[in-house]
Design a protein around this motif. Structure first.
Motif, PDB file in Angstrom:
ATOM      1  N   GLY A 163      -3.114   5.865  -4.168  1.00 20.98           N
ATOM      2  CA  GLY A 163      -3.858   4.461  -4.630  1.00 20.98           C
ATOM      3  C   GLY A 163      -5.515   5.148  -4.785  1.00 20.98           C
ATOM      4  N   THR A 164      -6.146   6.016  -3.767  1.00 22.51           N
ATOM      5  CA  THR A 164      -6.850   6.687  -3.553  1.00 22.51           C
ATOM      6  C   THR A 164      -7.260   8.302  -4.100  1.00 22.51           C
ATOM      7  OG1 THR A 164      -7.329   7.325  -1.292  1.00 22.51           O
ATOM      8  CG2 THR A 164      -8.374   5.151  -1.934  1.00 22.51           C
ATOM      9  N   LEU A 165      -6.421   8.642  -4.966  1.00 23.10           N
ATOM     10  CA  LEU A 165      -5.636   9.659  -5.152  1.00 23.10           C
ATOM     11  C   LEU A 165      -7.056  10.721  -5.386  1.00 23.10           C
ATOM     12  CD1 LEU A 165      -4.359  11.973  -5.554  1.00 23.10           C
ATOM     13  CD2 LEU A 165      -3.376  11.836  -7.406  1.00 23.10           C
ATOM     14  N   LYS A 166      -7.932   9.776  -6.687  1.00 16.30           N
ATOM     15  CA  LYS A 166      -8.833  10.231  -7.427  1.00 16.30           C
ATOM     16  C   LYS A 166     -10.085  10.461  -6.613  1.00 16.30           C
ATOM     17  CE  LYS A 166      -7.521   8.241 -12.104  1.00 16.30           C
ATOM     18  NZ  LYS A 166      -8.836   8.187 -13.047  1.00 16.30           N
ATOM     19  N   ARG A 167     -10.257   9.694  -5.459  1.00 14.28           N
ATOM     20  CA  ARG A 167     -11.799   9.520  -4.585  1.00 14.28           C
ATOM     21  C   ARG A 167     -11.205  10.719  -4.058  1.00 14.28           C
ATOM     22  NH1 ARG A 167     -14.315   5.642  -0.438  1.00 14.28           N
ATOM     23  NH2 ARG A 167     -15.169   6.779   0.757  1.00 14.28           N
ATOM     24  N   ILE A 168      -9.884  10.997  -3.280  1.00 14.61           N
ATOM     25  CA  ILE A 168      -9.505  12.625  -2.313  1.00 14.61           C
ATOM     26  C   ILE A 168     -10.286  13.350  -3.443  1.00 14.61           C
ATOM     27  CG2 ILE A 168      -7.636  13.196  -1.197  1.00 14.61           C
ATOM     28  CD1 ILE A 168      -6.552  10.368  -0.753  1.00 14.61           C
ATOM     29  N   ASN A 211      -8.854   5.624   4.149  1.00 15.75           N
ATOM     30  CA  ASN A 211      -8.194   6.595   5.663  1.00 15.75           C
ATOM     31  C   ASN A 211      -7.018   7.375   5.458  1.00 15.75           C
ATOM     32  OD1 ASN A 211      -7.917   7.059   8.255  1.00 15.75           O
ATOM     33  ND2 ASN A 211      -9.322   5.910   8.860  1.00 15.75           N
ATOM     34  N   ARG A 212      -6.041   5.509   5.458  1.00 11.30           N
ATOM     35  CA  ARG A 212      -4.395   6.275   5.368  1.00 11.30           C
ATOM     36  C   ARG A 212      -4.418   6.913   4.263  1.00 11.30           C
ATOM     37  NH1 ARG A 212      -5.329   0.205   7.034  1.00 11.30           N
ATOM     38  NH2 ARG A 212      -5.671  -0.343   4.714  1.00 11.30           N
ATOM     39  N   ASP A 213      -4.279   6.848   3.379  1.00  9.54           N
ATOM     40  CA  ASP A 213      -4.422   7.435   2.908  1.00  9.54           C
ATOM     41  C   ASP A 213      -4.126   9.204   2.387  1.00  9.54           C
ATOM     42  OD1 ASP A 213      -2.966   6.139   0.354  1.00  9.54           O
ATOM     43  OD2 ASP A 213      -4.995   5.928  -1.015  1.00  9.54           O
ATOM     44  N   GLU A 268       0.889  -1.252  -0.592  1.00 12.30           N
ATOM     45  CA  GLU A 268       0.267  -0.123   0.004  1.00 12.30           C
ATOM     46  C   GLU A 268       0.652   1.105   0.071  1.00 12.30           C
ATOM     47  OE1 GLU A 268      -3.379   0.088   2.891  1.00 12.30           O
ATOM     48  OE2 GLU A 268      -2.400   2.035   3.324  1.00 12.30           O
ATOM     49  N   GLY A 269       0.447   1.892  -0.798  1.00  7.26           N
ATOM     50  CA  GLY A 269       2.058   3.375  -1.040  1.00  7.26           C
ATOM     51  C   GLY A 269       3.078   2.435  -0.938  1.00  7.26           C
ATOM     52  N   ASP A 270       3.824   3.164  -0.367  1.00  9.72           N
ATOM     53  CA  ASP A 270       5.409   2.861  -0.389  1.00  9.72           C
ATOM     54  C   ASP A 270       5.743   2.374  -0.177  1.00  9.72           C
ATOM     55  OD1 ASP A 270       5.414   4.862  -2.652  1.00  9.72           O
ATOM     56  OD2 ASP A 270       6.252   6.326  -1.480  1.00  9.72           O
ATOM     57  N   THR A 271       4.779   1.543   1.113  1.00 12.86           N
ATOM     58  CA  THR A 271       4.998   0.479   2.053  1.00 12.86           C
ATOM     59  C   THR A 271       4.819  -1.088   1.312  1.00 12.86           C
ATOM     60  OG1 THR A 271       4.732   2.202   3.710  1.00 12.86           O
ATOM     61  CG2 THR A 271       4.801  -0.274   4.256  1.00 12.86           C
ATOM     62  N   GLU A 272       5.702  -1.688   2.094  1.00  6.64           N
ATOM     63  CA  GLU A 272       5.439  -3.569   1.967  1.00  6.64           C
ATOM     64  C   GLU A 272       4.567  -3.683   2.884  1.00  6.64           C
ATOM     65  OE1 GLU A 272       5.514  -7.259  -0.922  1.00  6.64           O
ATOM     66  OE2 GLU A 272       7.398  -5.327  -0.691  1.00  6.64           O
TER      67      GLU A 272
END
Length: 518
Positions: free
Chosen positions: A331-336, A41-43, A20-24
Motif C-alpha cells: 500500500g505504501t510502495l511509492k513512499r518505500i 512500517n509493516r509494508d 491491509e495488504g493481502d490480510t483482513e
C-alpha cells in the motif's frame, strides 16, 4: 473423516474488518491495539523479510538442509495483523509465532488466523514476551520482530539470545521525545546513553538504539550488522543481523563513541572510543577530540552518547530491495521506493546539519539547497541528504569548510551586524576569515536522482491518527475512518468557547487567546 470438520471463518455479531495488504483482520474489541499509520512500517518490514527469507533459505540449502525455511517470532502481536501478513505475503516461512501477553489480544489473534486461513503457518501464543524468548534459546528463531509501545530495551536481552546465527532482529522504538534529547536522564536510564537536542536528533536516535542492541549482543559474544535503519513518522525502525564471534565483538570499541555539539553554532564532532590499524592492536583515542570552547564560535560544548558510529545500512541489501520492489504489492510502495532511494544515496557518515539552521545561526536568509550542495561539491567534498530530514546536509567536509560557505554567502548577502550581540555565535563566526575557495555555481551532481525523479522521498505531514497512540486502543473508527469522536469533539475546544463568548458579548477577544490550543 466423519469426525473431522473443516475450519469455518468465525462470524461476528457486528462484522467489522480492517484490510491491509493481502490480510483482513476482524475487530470488535476496542482494547486491542491497531494503528493504521504504521502501515508503512509493516509494508517495509514485509519487503525486508521477503528479501531476507529468500537469501536465508538459499544459504541454508547450501549447507545441505532440505527445504530450508525460516521461523519468525512476533513477540508483541496485538491483533496478529503483522504475523498474518508475513504468512500470506512472504515465501519460505516454516512457522510464525504470534505472541501477546494480553488474553483478549490472543483471542483476537486466534480468530484472525482462522479467518485468514493461515493456521498451518501462524501459531498463537499467550506468554510474557521476555519469558518466551528465554525459553526459546535452545531452538532459536531466524527472525524476531519487536514493535512495542515505547522503549524496546527490556526485550533486547532475550532477543539477542534466541535469534539464530545470521538471524534478523526487526526492532521499533516510539519514545522519540526521550531519544531526541528532551529528557537526557531518562534516555540514559532506558538506553544507557545521553541524547542531545540537535537538528540531527532522528539519526542520533537510530545510533543510540543500535548502540544499545550491540551492547546487549556483545554480552553473549555476538555482534550486529545493521541492514537498514529507518526514521519515519513518530518512530524509528532498525533491521540488524546477529552473528556470533568473540573476536568481532571487540570491534565495537571502534564502532561506538561520543558526540560533541557546540552550544553556540551547534557544530558536531564524533569520536570512537578506540581505533585500530589493519594489523595493529586496539588503541584508546585521545579524548576529547574537541577543546572546551568551540574553535568555530568560542562557545561551550555538550557531550552525548555513546552512539553507534559505524554504518546504518547494508547498501547491497538496499539495492536488492529496490530491484525487487516492482514485484511487491504494498500500500505504501511509492513512499518505500522514495525513502530507499534516498538511503541508497546517503553518505556513510555520522549525522548531518540542516540548511535552515545553519543560516539562522548567523541571521542570514537561506540559499537554495542546490546552491549549498553545489558549494560543497565545488570545494571537492561529497554531500547527500539524510532520509530523516528533507533539508539535511550530510557531508564529509570539515566544519570549517561548512562555515566558510556560510560566511561567503553572507558576504554576498550581508546582514545588519550592528544588531548582533557581542560574542554571539553569529558575530564570532562572521568575523573569522574565509580560507576556502567557495563557488555557488550549480554542480551537475547537486541534484540527486531521487529528486529528479520526483519520488516521494520524505515522510508526509502528520495526519489523522498520527502518533504512537495508547497501549491498547484501536486508533481508527472502523465505520467512518476518522478520529476517535472524543478527540474530534475536544479539538480546539478552547477556541470554540472563546468564539462563542465573542459572539454572545459582542466583544473582541485577544487573538493570541484564540490560538492557545493550536
Amino acid at each position: 473423516m466423519d469426525n473431522e470438520q473443516c475450519a469455518k471463518r468465525p462470524k461476528l455479531d457486528h462484522p467489522t474488518s480492517i484490510k491491509e495488504g493481502d490480510t483482513e483482520i476482524l475487530v470488535r474489541n476496542t482494547n486491542v491495539f491497531y494503528n493504521p499509520v504504521q502501515e508503512f512500517n509493516r509494508d517495509l518490514s514485509t519487503a525486508v523479510l521477503m528479501i531476507y527469507a529468500k537469501a536465508r533459505n538459499k544459504e541454508v540449502s547450501k549447507k545441505g538442509i532440505q527445504k530450508g525455511k525460516i521461523t519468525i517470532l512476533e513477540a508483541l502481536s496485538a491483533t496478529g495483523l503483522r504475523s498474518i501478513r508475513y504468512a500470506k505475503e512472504v515465501q519460505g516461512i516454516k512457522q510464525i509465532v504470534a505472541n501477546d501477553i494480553s488474553a483478549k489480544a490472543v483471542e483476537s489473534i486466534k480468530k484472525n488466523i482462522q479467518y485468514n486461513e493461515v493456521t498451518d503457518l501462524v501459531k498463537p501464543s499467550h506468554e510474557d514476551a521476555t519469558l518466551l524468548m528465554y525459553q526459546s534459546r535452545k531452538e532459536p528463531f531466524d527472525v524476531i520482530d519487536l514493535d512495542p509501545y515505547g522503549c524496546p530495551t527490556i526485550f533486547l536481552d532475550g532477543a539477542v539470545q534466541c535469534v539464530s546465527d545470521g538471524g534478523l532482529l526487526m526492532i521499533t522504538a516510539t519514545d522519540m521525545a526521550v531519544l531526541a534529547g528532551n529528557s537526557p536522564e531518562t534516555c540514559y536510564l532506558k538506553y544507557g546513553a545521553i541524547s542531545l537536542k540537535s537538528k540531527a536528533c532522528h539519526e542520533i536516535a537510530l545510533r543510540i538504539l543500535l548502540q544499545n542492541i550491540s551492547s546487549h549482543a556483545a554480552r553473549y559474544g555476538r555482534y550486529i550488522i545493521p541492514v537498514l535503519s529507518i526514521s519515519a513518522d513518530f518512530y524509528i525502525r532498525v533491521f540488524v543481523k546477529i552473528f556470533s564471534s568473540q573476536m568481532k565483538c571487540k570491534d565495537n570499541a571502534t564502532k561506538i563513541g561520543m558526540i560533541y555539539q557546540c552550544t553556540g553554532c551547534e557544530s558536531i564532532n564524533t569520536q570512537a572510543f578506540c581505533y585500530k590499524k589493519l594489523s595493529g592492536p586496539y588503541k584508546v583515542s585521545a579524548s576529547p577530540c574537541v577543546n572546551q570552547l568551540c574553535k568555530i564560535c568560542q562557545h561551550k560544548q555538550h557531550a552525548g552518547g555513546p552512539l553507534w558510529l559505524d554504518t546504518l545500512h547494508d547498501q547491497e541489501f538496499v539495492s536488492e530491495l529496490l530491484c525487487n520492489l516492482h514485484n511487491m504489492k504494498l500500500g505504501t510502495l511509492k513512499r518505500i521506493e522514495g525513502v530507499l532511494n534516498v538511503i541508497h544515496e546517503e553518505l556513510d557518515i555520522p549525522l548531518y546539519y540542516t540548511l535552515d539552521r545553519l543560516m539562522s545561526i548567523v541571521r542570514c536568509h537561506t540559499p537554495s539547497m542546490l546552491m549549498f550542495r553545489s558549494a560543497l561539491l565545488n570545494a571537492g567534498y561529497s554531500v547527500s541528504y539524510s532520509h530523516a530530514n528533507k533539508i539535511s546536509i550530510k557531508t564529509d567536509a570539515p566544519n570549517e569548510v561548512i562555515w566558510d560557505i556560510v560566511r561567503t554567502w553572507e558576504k554576498d548577502h550581508p546582514i545588519k551586524r550592528d544588531k548582533l550581540q557581542k560574542d554571539s555565535p553569529a558575530i564570532n563566526i562572521l568575523n573569522t576569515p574565509i580560507t576556502t575557495n567557495v563557488s555557488f555555481d550549480i554542480h551537475p551532481l547537486a541534484n540527486p536522482a531521487s529528486r529528479q525523479k520526483h519520488l516521494t522521498r520524505f515522510q508526509h505531514n502528520p495526519a489523522i491518527n498520527w502518533g504512537p497512540g495508547t497501549r491498547a486502543k484501536i486508533m481508527l473508527d472502523l465505520e467512518t475512518r476518522v478520529k476517535d469522536s472524543k478527540r474530534v469533539k475536544n479539538q480546539n475546544k478552547n477556541s470554540k468557547k472563546e468564539k462563542h463568548l465573542t459572539t454572545e458579548n459582542n466583544e473582541d477577544i485577544n487573538p493570541v487567546l484564540n490560538n492557545k490550543s493550536a
